[in-house]
Design a protein around this motif. Sequence first.
Motif, PDB file in Angstrom:
ATOM      1  N   ARG A 118      73.996  28.127  -3.492  1.00  0.00           N
ATOM      2  CA  ARG A 118      74.779  27.088  -2.806  1.00  0.00           C
ATOM      3  C   ARG A 118      74.859  27.287  -1.292  1.00  0.00           C
ATOM      4  O   ARG A 118      74.890  26.302  -0.545  1.00  0.00           O
ATOM      5  N   ARG A 122      73.740  24.420   1.381  1.00  0.00           N
ATOM      6  CA  ARG A 122      74.586  23.924   2.467  1.00  0.00           C
ATOM      7  C   ARG A 122      73.888  24.076   3.813  1.00  0.00           C
ATOM      8  O   ARG A 122      73.961  23.192   4.671  1.00  0.00           O
ATOM      9  N   ASP A 126      73.151  20.455   5.332  1.00  0.00           N
ATOM     10  CA  ASP A 126      74.182  20.043   6.286  1.00  0.00           C
ATOM     11  C   ASP A 126      74.205  20.849   7.581  1.00  0.00           C
ATOM     12  O   ASP A 126      74.966  20.525   8.493  1.00  0.00           O
ATOM     13  N   ARG A 176      73.717  18.504  -3.977  1.00  0.00           N
ATOM     14  CA  ARG A 176      74.547  18.685  -2.784  1.00  0.00           C
ATOM     15  C   ARG A 176      76.019  18.847  -3.173  1.00  0.00           C
ATOM     16  O   ARG A 176      76.739  19.677  -2.623  1.00  0.00           O
ATOM     17  N   ALA A 180      78.740  22.115  -2.913  1.00  0.00           N
ATOM     18  CA  ALA A 180      80.013  21.998  -2.202  1.00  0.00           C
ATOM     19  C   ALA A 180      81.203  22.409  -3.055  1.00  0.00           C
ATOM     20  O   ALA A 180      82.329  22.504  -2.544  1.00  0.00           O
TER      21      ALA A 180
END
Length: 208
Positions: A118, A122, A126, A176, A180
């Motif tokens: 993860r 990220r 992002d 995604r 998160a």
Amino acid sequence: MTRKAGGRSGEGSWQWSRTAETRRGMLRAAREVFIERGFAESSVADVVERAGSSVGSLYHHFGGKSELFLALWDDHHNEYESNAASAVAKARAAGEDDPLELFVHGARAFLRGSWERRHLVRLFMDGDAPPGFELVRRTRGRDWIRQNAVLLGAGTGPEDRVIVTMLTSIIGEAGREVAACETAEEAAVVADTALRLIRRLNPLDMEA
């Protein structure tokens, strides 16, 4: 002569192994540094210090900070593809032959990887990135759609293309959202919801 030839072969294998380990060490260090600081705020010096290596070695293996970031992305995406392909192959070996269900097996492996990696998800989705990364990501995304089209047995017409793109987008966005999540339990709910949505839509039947 035989011993000398064997010695050269052994030396070559050792050298390759050492080179591969150096590369892996730099990628591990880059992963930590980029996740902690982002691409723009990280430096080559940060990475080589973390890796216990040298600036010259990093440039020899990767060419620079941007290339190192792209190599990390490539390894990350290759792991996605390998895990999904293994899940599909395992399902086939167990007797599953429904294209949509095979897709679901691959998608579940993708979403599991989105949770396990993860922090990288990220970073790549992002975080900041080097110039040209967005083009690399879009190109890889188009390749992913083509692979899914083959798995689903889709045609080349506009309806089939829309269906495959839609399914791929659902899984990509779910990945995604999984990344998160704060807990594994929450991530599992997101993954199950996405897969349940795909089955409920049953796009292959809609096409018929």
